[in-house]
Design an enzyme around this catalytic site. Structure first.
Site, PDB file in Angstrom:
ATOM      1  N   CYS A 116       0.833  -1.326  -0.069  1.00 44.48           N
ATOM      2  CA  CYS A 116       0.057   0.075   0.032  1.00 44.48           C
ATOM      3  C   CYS A 116       0.907   1.446  -0.243  1.00 44.48           C
ATOM      4  CB  CYS A 116      -1.134   0.129   1.249  1.00 44.48           C
ATOM      5  SG  CYS A 116      -0.140   0.138   2.858  1.00 44.48           S
ATOM      6  N   HIS A 152      -2.818   1.500   6.703  1.00 42.12           N
ATOM      7  CA  HIS A 152      -3.211   1.434   5.364  1.00 42.12           C
ATOM      8  C   HIS A 152      -3.469   2.687   4.604  1.00 42.12           C
ATOM      9  CE1 HIS A 152      -4.369  -1.121   1.855  1.00 42.12           C
ATOM     10  NE2 HIS A 152      -5.267  -0.072   1.630  1.00 42.12           N
ATOM     11  N   HIS A 205      -5.810   1.567  -4.482  1.00 40.70           N
ATOM     12  CA  HIS A 205      -4.915   1.246  -3.225  1.00 40.70           C
ATOM     13  C   HIS A 205      -4.661  -0.168  -3.704  1.00 40.70           C
ATOM     14  CE1 HIS A 205      -7.835  -1.145  -0.562  1.00 40.70           C
ATOM     15  NE2 HIS A 205      -8.392  -1.043  -1.617  1.00 40.70           N
TER      16      HIS A 205
END
Length: 349
Positions: free
Chosen positions: A264, A312, A324
């Site tokens: 990520c 994240h 993402h």
């Protein structure tokens, strides 16, 4: 004869009855162990897999931070080794010059003991007895002082290099521990997924793994929302979003920073790097790499962070969508901006 047969049969019947009673008692006493645990439902599997992926992602970001530190330490160690080599070469030149001078003095029978000491196999002895410099002339004293200074400089650089090497060894050991923890969690997640049918597994993996919509449906929605020119705050943000759009479909690989695979924070670092902006490697350092943006003022290119530990991150693509890299087994994709627990957003400088 018949009486003995009848007696034998009665004995066998009593024994069989006793065995049956013992078996029943044992089954009653160990009833909790007589049956295997019930198979988890697909919903339970998904919840546990999501938790394991989330925990693995937190560890991945810690791994990324340690690896970044290890890379810096390794570069510093290389620089120190180069510096030590240069200083050692200069020291050797100075000692060779003294050696020529000592040879001339020896031929004349005037070799000074201090000069001999400076050229000895143990120059540290010279440093401990530097007061002997007073016994030589000014020219020789200046040259000897230079040798002493260079000896100290070389030893200082070597000591710093030893410290950096110890730091690097510690960082590599920590990387190994993080890697093992990540792989253990991912192995456990794969084991859980293997308990499902192919159809059930596809249903679980069709989502982002972050308790939200995603997969092909999210990609379609995101692509629809992102059609047309991106209305980003500036040209760099537009380039970052364009890079992320081009990465859609690339596999998630933990620790990867592109161009073929990403995790990520690797995706957001690569996207903004393509726009000429250098972001730190981890989610928690990227969260401090710009100005905070409220949820209501998100613009394409903004970094959107999720979960309490900022574990994240995605890049806002406009139209209520982020791009993402979700988790192992998934690909870079679009997802609704509110598909995960929103914490903060940052606009890189």
């Amino acid at each position: 004869m018949n009486a003995r047969v009848a007696s034998h049969r009665r004995t066998r019947a009593r024994a069989a009855g006793a065995i049956a009673l013992v078996g029943a008692a044992t089954a009653t006493a160990l009833g909790g162990f007589a049956h295997a645990d019930p198979q988890p439902t697909p919903a339970e599997v998904r919840a546990r897999v999501d938790r394991l992926h989330h925990e693995a992602e937190q560890t991945v970001e810690e791994y990324n931070g340690v690896r970044e530190k290890a890379d810096r330490t390794e570069r510093a160690l290389d620089d120190l080794r180069d510096e030590a080599a240069r200083k050692t070469a200069r020291l050797n030149d100075a000692r060779n010059a003294l050696g020529s001078f000592a040879t001339a003095q020896y031929r004349n029978g005037t070799a000074d003991p201090t000069l001999q000491l400076a050229l000895s196999a143990e120059p540290e002895d010279y440093l401990r007895q530097a007061a002997l410099l007073e016994r030589v002339g000014n020219r020789q004293a200046t040259a000897l002082e230079g040798v002493g200074r260079q000896l100290r400089e070389v030893e200082q650089v070597r000591a710093e290099a030893r410290d950096r090497l110890a730091e690097l060894k510690d960082a590599r050991a920590e990387l190994k521990r993080h890697k093992s923890a990540i792989e253990d969690k991912l192995t456990e997640a794969r084991g859980l997924l293997d308990t499902l049918t192919a159809e059930q597994r596809d249903a679980v993996l069709g989502a982002d793994g972050h308790s939200g919509a995603g997969g092909a449906a999210g990609d379609r929605a995101g692509r629809g929302a992102a059609r047309g020119p991106v209305q980003a705050p500036n040209a760099r943000a537009a380039r970052a979003v364009s890079y992320a759009q081009g990465a859609v479909g690339s596999p998630y690989v933990w620790g990867a920073i592109g161009p073929a695979a990403f995790d990520c924070s690797g995706l957001t670092q690569a996207a903004w790097g393509a726009a000429g902006v250098s972001l730190p490697r981890t989610t928690y350092t990227q969260a401090a790499a710009g100005s905070t943006v409220p949820r209501s003022a998100l613009a394409p290119g903004d970094l959107v962070f999720y979960y309490s530990g900022l574990s994240h991150v995605g890049i806002y693509a406009g139209g209520g969508q982020i791009i993402h890299a979700p988790r192992p087994g998934a690909t870079v994709r679009y997802a609704p901006v509110d598909s995960m627990p929103f914490v903060t957003a940052v606009r890189p400088a």
